[in-house]
Design a protein around this motif. Structure first.
Motif: not given
Lengths: 99, 633, 536, 295
Positions: B75, B177-178, B181, B185, B188, B191-192, C429, C432-433, C436, C443-444, C447-448, C450-451
């Motif tokens: 990473f 913030r929403v 997210v 994601i 991520m 990255f994957v 992070f 989470l990564v 995920f 993972g997803i 992530t919620v 953080i809100v």
């Protein structure tokens, strides 16, 4: 007859004595029952010594007697002084351990 | 040269640090320091721009790798910058408009005792925004992304003593913030999928993976863009964000930050090009928002909220364009820049008006101001003409191109999108004319404010008027300058790529242009009929159902309240109750059970030696039994 | 690095221990002396911890600076100390936070005057804090499971007295209600952790029996067991391994705390003074997560793999549940406690995601969460000590009267919601990564979180700091010099580690690789081989 | 005995018969010890059992112990018991009525279980073989014991000696009562009696107005009711008071009847002057209480 019967007898006497200790309230009788138990043990010991053909059993029994005598002295003294303070010889009157 | 990129970000960051930690001794000079540093980075930007012009197309991109940020097994996150034409456009826009607004704020915030902190926040915003557009990977972009969110939070809630301001700030941050997210994601997923999230390798290896994943990434990026750029369904925060000081609304919520979403989509264009479904969704969101914002803008009596609606709608245009792929990227950015000029100018004008009217925002209490503040009137008027797309002014070019591109998408989609864009143009003309008429024309409808003193409007000081003039010039000339000979398109082509859209047969460029102008005229006429001929009522008429809904932002807040806030409150309350009664109750219940059990068991302790003896004896029995059993076994 | 003859680790643990005794011995009249002594000792410990961090060679053996003496020969119990990268950073964190805790609690234990002159609460308070430090450090350093267990449990005693004896006087229902709640919290803390420890003890003994059967001589030495497992001499049967794992995990899950074993934490943190609350959540609880990473994964890889789904779900529940309850709190300290529960959920998530990003992230998370919670909680403590109330509703507009306090509070809060640029973001992070890349759905959902974090932090800030100035708040003084001295370094650290976490990651990475090899896992490969960026 | 030497498994029929006969009595004695209401009877039963045990000792070749058993136990210890019994006297403790709920049944249960288990244990202990004490007792039983006591067990022996002495001292200490203040003179006692007002005159002697003056017969008050004050307290505690008041009252009635016949008039007015003796009764009751405190 096999001397084992002596052991059975001893066991029986011991049990009776124990039951007496649990049932009777009069401190002196309780004491007698204890003596009975001791005697039962002595009988067993002596039978053992006869079985094994050496005298050690008898020696132990002998010591038991001595100790029993000492115990009786102290115990009876305690009973007497207890009676003096409470005018009673009932073991149930010494229930200070109650919560 | 590369080293300058770092300085570009460092200058305002330094300003923020100094101003925020400096303490009271900077109160008198602080704002000039902030402004100076803003200009410093603007100058740096110009220098880099000149250098970039020196090279030709493909070699223009600069990279500077500062340090490895997060090195973990498998990473690699770098703190590295990338300055290409796209970034450069934004750098110039941000630093340029930003510097002007710094100057404006010197005058606007003159009487605020916390002016030093205000400039600190402004510098912080500049730094974060520059980081956002200069980052060479998505994670660093994310840092800037949330950084601007923070700055926006601080600036919206700058007048924290007003509960409304504090609430608006919180709302803005949480809604953003929403969106974040979505961005995280997306990172991520990259990255994957690609094992990295730096721009170049990701974009280069887009071809090597399936469309499904790309669509997912694209949608997540779109979610992020919706949050930051106030697109449906995450648009609800922008209206309330007007609680902030007007320069903030001009810089952050009109010119720069809210356009970050457009930047994100254009920047990751390669992904969207490979995921048509995602692109379609982008265009739909854009079209919906441009109508939504326009409708809201038509009904608002609060001048800033009306402009906010307009901003929403204009960004809708940009998103729509960005969703069209290589046809539209350049136009999106172009409209973004011109919009940056005229919308910032409009907001500054509004601020100047409020400045003269004891911070009154209700347009129904304005009227006839053109005599009292001529400079504001002229600059605002030019911005107005620009935004409604008056032929020759910048809005005309950029918007027209987007509408053409929309039609050029072809098929039913093209017709729908183009129609929406045209309708939007008409609405734009309508609500902007409405604002114009209610504010500067008609007879005066001023009222004494809460403190009871009558406003006596006056022209604003030079520090405020000069930036407005500069922006007005920009909003007049920028469009033509960019469009003639497709200068702007060629400038961006190496980054975003470009292809000419082909209008469906039966349509030609002049027809579209004509239609646009016609729509514009229609909108103006409608507004004049309603607000120009007869006097504007001081109290808003009840209006039609649609009007009332539009006044309430088309019920978006009510929806969020019913759909999200209330259930959330019930959920948390219920959980608090459960945590106390159930989870904790089980524990305490166990304790109580043991207490009761022991209370019963102590009854055995009756104090009689004989009963103790019985238990002993019983124990002996058990022991003997155990031994015998052991021997038997 | 070769086994150094000089017992550096023992010294590091011994200094605070001796310091505790010395502090406790200070006569009643010399209160200030006791405080200074405690502070000095903690600083010396910090220096020693720094020396360890310097002497530790990331590319060296797995365990370094090892010491080993026979202790209870009959049961193969040895006094074995050693550090790997994870332990190094956590020891450093502990040694770093304690001085701030002491400084922040400078006046928390001054006698109220009602007691007799022989009454020495101050000495006791600081002595207990140092004692906790010593025990925590040993449990980070111990590579002998029995040694670890002893200190893992012994920690409870000073903590019990710190919570029950020096609680927060501020309570809505007055002093004696506060005292009642305090003792309730202390007992709850003790019982929960004792229960966990008891089960762990059974597992420890079980492990000894297993090793005794298979290796001939029973041992508690982590290194020996790892070696034996690696060589295949030690083959624990599946069921045994799972039982042992559960025994260990339960204790750590209570300590960490993981839903639904969490309810002791809000009570303990709410009723104790802010510094003690920091001690609980930032230092003591870290032993739990650390032990999960070192013992659960290291000793029982298959069982960990077997339990992973359940643990991940529990962690996920903790994340969301803690955040939601934080939103619902009326008491700011309880709010921070529930926020911590949510964060511990993230840490456990990272540990059991079984990816190197997850493990590195979890380790960094322990450090960052320690610092950020310390900052937020200590500032909250300063605020509470000024106004004398823990209820959020009693505040408002503080930002106007005490801007610096409000600013530091905001930064602490932003760190808690892991804003990019501040340290917690990096770790969150990574976690989470890491999660995920192996379990996308989890993972997803995580992530919620953080809100939700944004909601509870900003609501707290809005209700307390902004808006019209509440009465009784109008006269609040801003942060004093001592308090600045506490908060400023923490904030500097938050920013520094957020921008440049490399020093930490370099120490942690090799240890993470070791752990990954323990669990015989490798990171999932990306679909597309990463095209090296031009400027790499 | 010699016969017994060859036949290593069984004993002589003589011993067998002796065992079976005496064993029954021993058990009966033991049961009596437990069951007899009066402690004295228990003591006697116990003594009997002990004597029988002594015989068994002798039969088992423990001549010395047999004698010791008779001399020490049945002689000394049991006498000690009887002495104490005499001191303590009989009390409510003697009643066999159980006061603790469930005690008796539990005791029975445990006892039976214990006995059964013990016997079972002996049963499967496979003690079939045994050798007698011939060679052990070859030099005479006492010599054998003495050799052991004074050689192998001499240390324990010394200890028991110390134990006995300690016990003796303990007995004395426990039963000894230190006199803290001088015994009050007759004058002081009188003053005290007057001060606390109850029962100013000395205690009435037993048997007053009664048929005869045995020590366990309470005196009768003028109205014929018995006054327990006049009987020794120990007797009162034991409830060994012979009440003859009914007969005395009957006699009184007869006398009055006779007088009435003699004077030839019915006896109505006599009831009025009962108030005074009643008062004296109550006074006596008070006096009894007063005495109780005085102790």
């Amino acid at each position: 007859m096999n001397p084992v019967n002596y052991l059975y007898l001893a066991a029986l006497l011991f049990t009776i004595g124990a039951a007496g200790v649990l049932i009777r309230r009069n401190a002196i009788v309780v004491f007698m029952c204890i003596e009975l138990m001791l005697n039962a043990c002595n009988l067993a010991l002596i039978t053992f010594s006869r079985m094994h053909g050496n005298l050690d059993g008898q020696i132990v029994a002998f010591f038991t007697m001595v100790v029993a005598a000492a115990e009786v002295v102290v115990g009876l003294a305690i009973i007497v002084s207890f009676y003096r303070s409470r005018h009673s010889a009932s073991v149930d009157d010494a229930a200070l351990m109650k919560l | 040269m590369e080293s300058l990129i770092g300085l570009l970000v460092a200058a305002p960051l330094l300003g923020a640090a100094v101003l925020l930690c400096g303490g009271r001794r900077l109160d008198r000079t602080g704002h000039w320091l902030g402004t100076g540093l803003a200009f410093t980075s603007f100058v740096l930007g110009l220098v880099l721009f000149a250098d970039m012009l020196g090279k030709d197309g493909e070699e223009r991109a600069l990279h500077s790798h500062l340090f490895t940020w997060i090195p973990v097994e498998g990473f690699q996150a770098d703190a590295a910058f990338q300055l290409d034409q796209l970034s450069m456009t934004f750098v110039l826009l941000i630093t340029g408009v930003g510097s002007l607004i710094h100057v404006y704020s010197v005058g606007y915030m003159e009487h605020d005792e916390r002016r030093r902190r205000f400039f600190g926040y402004l510098n912080l915003f500049l730094a974060a925004m520059l980081l956002l557009v200069l980052a060479d990977n998505f994670l660093l972009l994310y840092v800037g992304w949330e950084g601007v969110g923070l700055a926006s939070y601080l600036l919206i809630g700058f007048w924290q003593h007003k509960p409304s301001a504090a609430t608006a700030a919180k709302k803005a941050f949480i809604v953003n913030r929403v969106g974040d997210v979505g961005l995280s994601i997306a990172i991520m997923l990259m990255f994957v999928t690609f094992g990295t999230f730096a721009f170049e390798p990701v974009m280069n290896s887009v071809g090597e993976t399936g469309e499904g994943k790309l669509t997912a990434i694209g949608l997540m990026l779109l979610l992020a863009a919706c949050g930051k750029s106030a697109q449906v369904p995450l648009q609800s925060w922008l209206g309330d964000a007007m609680e902030g000081p007007t320069p903030v609304s001009a810089l952050i919520h009109a010119a720069t930050m809210v356009t970050a979403g457009v930047y994100l989509i254009v920047r990751s264009g390669a992904i969207f090009d490979a995921a048509p479904d995602a692109q379609l969704v982008v265009t739909i969101v854009g079209a919906v928002t441009l109508l939504f914002g326009a409708i809201v803008g038509c009904a608002k009596d609060d001048i800033k909220k009306a402009l906010a609606g307009s901003t929403m709608s204009q960004i809708g245009y940009m998103i729509l364009a960005a969703g069209l792929g290589p046809i539209g990227y350049a136009f999106a950015i172009m409209h973004l820049v011109t919009h940056g000029f005229f919308k910032a100018g409009l907001f500054l004008g509004a601020g100047s008006v409020m400045h003269g009217m004891n911070d009154e925002v209700d347009m129904r209490k304005y009227g006839g101001l053109r005599k009292y503040m001529p400079v504001t009137f002229v600059t605002f008027g030019l911005g107005y003409l620009a935004i409604i797309g008056f032929p020759g002014l910048s809005g005309f070019f950029s918007k027209d191109l987007i509408i053409e591109a929309a039609f050029a998408k072809g098929g039913t989609q093209g017709w729908i999108l183009g129609g929406a864009a045209l309708l939007g143009a008409a609405l734009t003309a309508y609500y902007m004319t409405r604002v114009m008429l209610m504010t500067f024309f008609g007879e005066k409808r001023w009222e004494a404010d809460a403190k009871g003193d009558m406003p006596h409007p006056h022209e604003s000081p030079k520090t405020m008027t000069i930036p407005m003039i500069v922006l007005a010039i920009g909003s007049v000339g920028a469009g033509a300058f960019f469009d003639i000979g497709e200068r702007f398109v060629h400038w961006l082509e190496p980054v975003t790529g470009f292809e000419h859209g082909h209008l469906p047969d039966g349509l030609s460029v002049p027809m579209v242009t004509g239609a646009t102008v016609a729509c514009m005229v229609l909108g103006v006429a409608a507004a004049w009929l309603q607000y120009g001929r007869r006097p504007v009522p001081a109290a808003a008429p009840r209006g039609s159902l649609l009007t009332r809904a539009a006044r309430r932002d088309l019920l978006q807040d009510d929806f969020n309240h019913v759909a999200l806030v209330k259930p959330g409150e019930y959920l948390t309350r219920g959980l608090v109750y459960l945590d106390h009664k159930l989870v904790d109750g089980i524990v305490n219940g166990t304790a109580a059970a043991f207490g009761g059990l022991s209370a019963r068991m102590r009854r055995v302790q009756n104090g009689y030696a004989r009963s103790y003896a019985v238990s002993m004896f019983g124990g002996a029995v058990v022991l003997i039994a155990a031994t015998l059993l052991m021997r038997a076994v | 690095m070769a086994d150094s003859s000089f017992p550096l680790l023992t010294l590091t643990a011994a200094v605070p221990a001796v310091g505790a005794i010395a502090t406790a011995a200070v006569p009643a009249a010399k209160r200030e002396l006791a405080k200074r002594l405690a502070l000095g000792v903690s600083l010396v410990t910090l220096v020693l911890a720094a020396v360890i961090a310097v002497r530790y060679d990331p590319n060296g053996d797995r365990f370094q600076l090892t010491e080993s003496r026979s202790w209870i020969a009959d049961f193969g119990v040895r006094y074995e100390l050693g550090v790997d990268g994870i332990a190094v950073v956590l020891v450093a964190l502990t040694a770093l936070l304690i001085p701030f805790v002491i400084l922040a609690g400078w006046h928390d234990a001054d006698p109220t005057g009602k007691q007799s002159s022989r009454w020495r609460p101050t000495q006791g308070f600081f002595a207990l804090i140092l004692a906790v430090e010593a025990m925590v450090i040993v449990s980070f350093l111990a590579t002998d499971i029995f040694l670890f267990y002893i200190f893992f449990e012994a920690m409870l005693i000073p903590m019990y007295f710190l919570i029950g004896g020096f609680g927060d006087k501020a309570h809505e229902h007055g002093e004696e209600e506060a005292a009642r709640q305090r003792s309730y919290a202390a007992v709850k803390f003790l019982l929960y952790n004792l229960a966990g420890g008891l089960i762990m003890l059974a597992a420890v003994i079980g492990l000894f029996v297993v090793t005794n059967d298979q290796l001939g001589a029973g041992t508690f030495s982590l290194q020996e067991i790892l070696q034996a497992r690696a060589d295949g001499d030690l083959e624990i049967s599946t069921n045994t391994e799972r039982l042992l794992f559960l025994g260990f995990f339960f204790a750590f899950a209570v300590k960490a705390p993981l839903w639904p074993l969490h309810t002791w934490l809000p009570n303990a943190m709410g009723e104790s003074t802010a510094p003690v609350a920091v001690l609980i959540t930032a230092v003591v609880d870290k032993v739990g997560t650390f032990a999960m990473l070192r013992f659960c994964l290291g000793l029982f890889p298959e069982a960990s793999d077997w339990a992973t789904p359940v643990v991940l779900v529990l962690a996920l529940v903790s994340i969301l549940y803690g955040a939601l309850l934080a939103i619902g709190q009326r008491d700011m300290k309880r709010l921070i406690a529930y926020a911590s529960i949510s964060h511990f959920g993230f840490i456990v998530l990272g540990i059991f995601a079984m990816t190197s990003q997850g493990h590195a992230g979890a380790t960094l998370y322990m450090v960052n969460h320690g610092i950020s919670t310390a900052a937020l909680m200590l500032v909250a403590g300063f605020l509470i000590s000024r106004r004398g109330s823990r209820l959020i509703a009693d505040y408002g507009g503080v930002q106007k009267v005490a801007p610096v306090l409000a600013g530091t509070f905001l930064i602490g809060g932003l760190a808690t919601l892991s804003l990019p640029g501040l340290a917690p973001f990096v770790s969150e992070f990574l976690v989470l990564v890491g999660t995920f890349s192996r379990y996308p759905a989890i993972g997803i959902i995580a992530t919620v979180g953080i809100v939700l974090a944004a909601i509870y932090v900003l609501v707290l800030y809005q209700r307390t700091m902004t808006g019209p100035v509440a009465e009784k708040v109008a006269k609040l003084p801003d942060l004093r010099a001592r308090e600045m001295l506490v908060v400023a370094p923490l904030i500097a650290l938050l920013i520094g580690l957020g921008v440049y976490p490399k020093p930490l990651t370099e120490i942690v990475n090799p240890a993470v690789e070791h752990t990954m090899s323990d669990v015989q896992k490798s990171d999932p490969e990306p679909d597309v081989n990463p095209v090296e960026a031009a400027h790499e | 005995m010699n016969a017994l030497a060859q036949a290593g498994y069984t004993t002589s029929t003589g011993e067998a018969t002796q065992f079976w006969v005496l064993a029954i009595f021993a058990v009966a004695g033991a049961l009596g010890t437990v069951m007899m209401k009066k402690a004295v009877h228990s003591a006697l039963c116990l003594a009997g059992t002990m004597v029988i045990l002594a015989v068994f000792y002798l039969a088992n070749g423990a001549y010395f112990l047999g004698v010791v058993q008779i001399v020490v136990y049945t002689g000394a210890v049991m006498m000690l018991f009887l002495f104490v019994l005499m001191l303590v006297g009989i009390s409510a403790a003697d009643s066999l009525k159980e006061t603790i709920k469930g005690q008796r049944w539990l005791a029975m249960l445990c006892g039976i279980g214990f006995g059964v288990l013990l016997m079972a244990g002996i049963g499967n202990a496979s003690l079939s073989s045994f050798e007698g004490l011939e060679d052990a007792n070859s030099g005479g039983n006492v010599h054998g014991l003495a050799a052991l006591i004074f050689r192998d067990y001499v240390f324990a022996f010394e200890l028991t000696g110390a134990l006995l002495i300690t016990a003796a001292v303990a007995g004395m200490v426990l039963t000894h009562r230190e006199k803290t203040e001088a015994t009050p003179t007759q004058r002081e006692q009188a003053a005290q009696r007057v001060r606390d007002g109850v029962q100013v005159p000395p205690m009435p002697a037993p048997g007053v107005y009664a048929r005869h003056n045995a020590v366990d017969i309470p005196a009768l008050l003028p109205d014929g009711t018995p006054s327990e004050l006049t009987v020794n307290r120990t007797l009162r505690d034991r409830g060994q008071i012979r009440d003859v008041s009914a007969q005395a009252l009957a006699d009184l009635a007869a006398i009055e009847q006779r007088t009435a016949d003699y004077q030839g008039k019915a006896l109505e007015p006599d009831t009025g002057d009962d108030a005074e003796p009643n008062g004296s009764v109550s006074a006596n009751a008070g006096g009894k209480a007063g005495k109780g405190e005085g102790e």
